[in-house]
Design a protein around this motif. Structure first.
Motif: not given
Length: 477
Positions: A307-319, A360-371
């Motif tokens: 339910n956590f995944v279904l109800t939370n927007d995924f947080k987008r965070v740079s590397y 930290h964020f307490k929701c699914p996270v999308i990390l982007f812009d990796y080395p």
């Protein structure tokens, strides 16, 4: 008389004068009550035998694991826990099971014991539930893409390319082990092999899928992939299934949107279709958590995680932002992490990924812009020259579940990256052609299907969510 599935009998809206059910005996109590299961549901149907009018020899053969056929009236049950039961008027033993030798006795077995009996473990409640969930998830994958006009592409299982550049591949050869033909330099002469060149089992269908996306617009693969990585961990398999969509004209943001929407769709579909199995697996996980130290227990139950995944927007965070958060975090400062984060450029480990999601964020996270130097050659180089348009999706309890990127569509930049990594241009001439003829921005991602099943079922070891796991030193069954 045609038999009716146990699931359908239990869901009946009324009693029935005569039914036939076939399945396997889970338990037989008091020479009277059979718990029968046919795999259609996690629930057994109780079959009540008239033991006074049933031959002694037949009663002795009603043992755990035996296959039987019962005919009788479907009536309202007098006992608690089930709506209906079958009052047996005719019983046939279809296949005997030696009670003393049958491994799947009605008691708690260790997961390791069950892996050693993978051909029979699916007869337990847990593994029956896991495999039904896996089946529904698999269907949801296809339904999601088909509803959105994606073309399903079967990419090669035998390939001459290493998509990841990792080199951990299973070689495919028809050459003899004794008397292998050699070149003048003493190397294996693959020109005399079946395909006339060195070939391996695929690690990914991505490169081939890209070529189809550049003609059909949006495609996906869903098939077996192989890694000869000597990793005896709870997260790695040598043979597993990968879901890989590729979409022309999608940039990284479109790719992240697609991945989030896809995951939410297949999880919701499975939650809606597999309520009883997931409720059982939720209870199973809760019991398992009780045996762990308090600090290691999950803060959420299985159903809460879904339910956590279904109800939370995924947080987008740079590397870069993630590195700053991790470097300044309490477990990093107190050296609680096994891998301490000191500087930008570190390859994140599962412990770091889970900290970001769960603490930290307490929701699914999308990390982007990796080395760029920790990611594959085909990922698009950013204007800063040091990061690439990569993205990973991180989930509670599991860490990375999706890896993807905007692909490098510029021919010259791609060639330069391949040269820097020592990747042979001639081997991938066909891949480079897509950058010569009508190149365009395009993106895609890979999702290891077993990791998705792992998350949805709440299991902790990836070997328990695939029918017959292939791991180092293990190719049984």
């Amino acid at each position: 008389m045609k038999h009716t599935k146990v699931k359908n009998l239990l869901e009946s809206s009324a009693t029935i004068a005569q039914v036939n059910a076939k399945g396997w005996v889970r338990t037989f109590r008091n020479n009277q009550f059979i718990a029968l299961n046919d795999g259609s549901t996690i629930n057994n149907i109780q079959c009540v035998v008239d033991f006074e009018n049933t031959p002694e020899e037949t009663l002795k053969r009603i043992t755990t694991g035996a296959a039987i056929s019962v005919t009788g009236a479907l009536v309202e049950s007098q006992g608690a826990g089930q709506k209906y039961e079958i009052q047996v008027s005719k019983l046939d033993i279809l296949g005997d099971s030696d009670a003393e030798k049958f491994p799947m006795q009605p008691k708690k077995h260790s997961l390791e014991f069950l892996r050693e009996n993978a051909h029979l473990r699916v007869r337990t409640n847990a593994f029956g539930a896991i495999m039904r969930v896996r089946s529904v998830l698999s269907f949801a994958v296809h339904q999601y893409f088909q509803e959105r006009g994606f073309v399903y592409v079967n990419t090669p299982i035998i390939t001459g390319s290493d998509a990841e550049g990792a080199g951990e591949m299973f070689r495919v050869t028809a050459l003899p082990f004794d008397g292998t033909p050699r070149t003048d330099e003493g190397k294996v002469n693959f020109k005399e092999d079946f395909f006339g060149k060195e070939t391996n089992l695929t690690v990914s269908g991505q490169l081939e899928a890209e070529t189809f996306a550049m003609a059909l617009g949006q495609v996906y693969t869903f098939g077996p992939t192989f890694r000869a990585e000597n990793s005896n961990t709870s997260r790695h398999l040598a043979e597993f299934w990968m879901i890989e969509p590729e979409v022309a004209f999608n940039d990284l943001n479109d790719n992240m949107d697609l991945a989030e929407d896809f995951i939410k769709y297949v999880v919701k579909y499975t939650v809606d279709k597999c309520g009883e199995d997931l409720k059982f697996l939720d209870g199973r996980l809760t019991e398992e958590e009780k045996s762990k130290p308090q600090a290691e227990r999950s803060e959420m139950s299985l159903l809460e995680k879904l339910n956590f995944v279904l109800t939370n927007d995924f947080k987008r965070v740079s590397y870069t932002e993630a590195i700053d958060i991790l470097r300044d975090s309490t477990p990093n400062k107190k050296k609680k992490f096994n891998y301490i984060i000191n500087e930008w450029g570190a390859d994140l480990q599962s412990e770091h990924e889970r900290f970001l999601v769960e603490k930290h964020f307490k929701c699914p996270v999308i990390l982007f812009d990796y080395p760029a130097n920790i990611k594959a050659f085909y990922m698009r180089l950013n204007e800063d020259g040091k990061t690439v348009r990569a993205m990973d999706i991180l989930f509670p309890g599991i860490g990375e579940i999706v890896g993807g990127s905007q692909r490098e569509e510029r021919h010259g930049v791609l060639v330069d990256k391949m040269k820097a990594l020592g990747i042979d241009e001639e081997e991938l001439w066909w891949y480079l052609d897509t950058r010569r003829f009508g190149t365009a921005v395009h993106s895609g991602f890979g999702l290891g299907f077993e990791r998705l099943v792992l998350f949805v079922t709440g299991m902790s070891n990836i070997r328990d969510v695939i029918p017959f796991p292939r791991t180092p030193m293990n190719a049984e069954f």
